[in-house]
Design a protein around this motif. Structure first.
Motif, short mmCIF file in Angstrom:
data_model
loop_
_atom_site.label_atom_id
_atom_site.label_comp_id
_atom_site.label_asym_id
_atom_site.label_seq_id
_atom_site.Cartn_x
_atom_site.Cartn_y
_atom_site.Cartn_z
N PHE A 73 -5.16 8.62 -5.32
CA PHE A 73 -4.66 7.68 -6.32
C PHE A 73 -5.10 8.13 -7.71
O PHE A 73 -6.18 8.69 -7.86
CB PHE A 73 -5.23 6.29 -6.01
CG PHE A 73 -4.33 5.16 -6.43
CD1 PHE A 73 -3.21 4.84 -5.69
CD2 PHE A 73 -4.61 4.44 -7.56
CE1 PHE A 73 -2.38 3.80 -6.07
CE2 PHE A 73 -3.79 3.39 -7.96
CZ PHE A 73 -2.67 3.08 -7.21
N ALA A 114 -11.21 4.08 6.21
CA ALA A 114 -9.77 4.32 6.16
C ALA A 114 -9.18 3.95 4.80
O ALA A 114 -8.35 4.68 4.25
CB ALA A 114 -9.08 3.54 7.28
N ILE A 115 -9.61 2.83 4.25
CA ILE A 115 -9.14 2.42 2.93
C ILE A 115 -9.59 3.43 1.88
O ILE A 115 -8.81 3.86 1.04
CB ILE A 115 -9.66 1.00 2.59
CG1 ILE A 115 -9.03 -0.03 3.51
CG2 ILE A 115 -9.39 0.67 1.12
CD1 ILE A 115 -9.71 -1.39 3.47
N HIS A 116 -10.84 3.82 1.95
CA HIS A 116 -11.39 4.79 1.01
C HIS A 116 -10.62 6.11 1.07
O HIS A 116 -10.26 6.68 0.04
CB HIS A 116 -12.88 5.00 1.31
CG HIS A 116 -13.60 5.80 0.32
ND1 HIS A 116 -13.86 5.35 -0.96
CD2 HIS A 116 -14.13 7.04 0.38
CE1 HIS A 116 -14.51 6.28 -1.63
NE2 HIS A 116 -14.69 7.31 -0.83
N GLU A 117 -10.33 6.58 2.26
CA GLU A 117 -9.59 7.83 2.44
C GLU A 117 -8.15 7.71 1.92
O GLU A 117 -7.64 8.61 1.28
CB GLU A 117 -9.57 8.19 3.93
CG GLU A 117 -8.86 9.49 4.22
CD GLU A 117 -8.87 9.82 5.70
OE1 GLU A 117 -7.84 10.31 6.19
OE2 GLU A 117 -9.90 9.57 6.36
N ARG A 118 -7.54 6.58 2.17
CA ARG A 118 -6.14 6.36 1.76
C ARG A 118 -5.99 6.38 0.23
O ARG A 118 -4.98 6.79 -0.30
CB ARG A 118 -5.66 5.02 2.32
CG ARG A 118 -4.27 4.67 1.98
CD ARG A 118 -3.31 5.38 2.89
NE ARG A 118 -1.98 4.83 2.70
CZ ARG A 118 -0.91 5.58 2.48
NH1 ARG A 118 -1.00 6.87 2.47
NH2 ARG A 118 0.24 5.01 2.30
N LEU A 119 -7.02 5.93 -0.47
CA LEU A 119 -6.97 5.86 -1.93
C LEU A 119 -7.43 7.15 -2.61
O LEU A 119 -7.41 7.24 -3.83
CB LEU A 119 -7.81 4.69 -2.42
CG LEU A 119 -7.30 3.31 -2.01
CD1 LEU A 119 -8.27 2.23 -2.44
CD2 LEU A 119 -5.91 3.05 -2.56
N ALA A 120 -7.80 8.16 -1.85
CA ALA A 120 -8.36 9.39 -2.41
C ALA A 120 -7.42 10.08 -3.41
O ALA A 120 -7.87 10.63 -4.39
CB ALA A 120 -8.73 10.35 -1.28
N GLN A 158 -15.14 1.54 10.04
CA GLN A 158 -13.91 2.32 10.21
C GLN A 158 -12.82 1.86 9.24
O GLN A 158 -12.09 2.68 8.69
CB GLN A 158 -13.39 2.21 11.66
CG GLN A 158 -14.32 2.76 12.70
CD GLN A 158 -15.36 1.73 13.16
OE1 GLN A 158 -15.53 0.66 12.58
NE2 GLN A 158 -16.07 2.08 14.23
#
Length: 86
Positions: A36, A28-34, A24
């Motif tokens: 960038f 979440a980190i991967h989604e947040r950086l989408a 999870q």
């Protein structure tokens, strides 16, 4: 973007002191950086086989490489374009 990042920057992430992230948290980190800006090279530093596998699963960019040492990652990040693809 607010901090001045534009497409083409080079990024090194040293994960040597990090453990594998829960699914999870990694998602979440991967989604947040989408949204960038796109890097021209991403170097990940880790000697952990399990962390390498997690990075490879989540970060599929062809301009990403994983290194055991910060020194090797720096050499690749700062190499001219032709040398980096060799």
């Amino acid at each position: 973007r607010k901090e001045g990042f534009t497409n083409g920057y080079r990024l090194r992430i040293d994960m040597g002191a990090c453990s594998v992230q829960p699914v999870q948290a990694a998602a979440a980190i991967h989604e947040r950086l989408a949204g960038f800006p796109r890097a021209s090279r991403i170097a990940i530093v880790t000697a952990s086989a399990i962390t390498r596998l997690q990075v490879q699963r989540l970060m599929t960019q062809p301009y990403l490489r994983i290194f055991d040492t910060a020194e090797a990652s720096w050499d690749w990040l700062t190499a001219p374009d032709a040398a980096a693809t060799a």
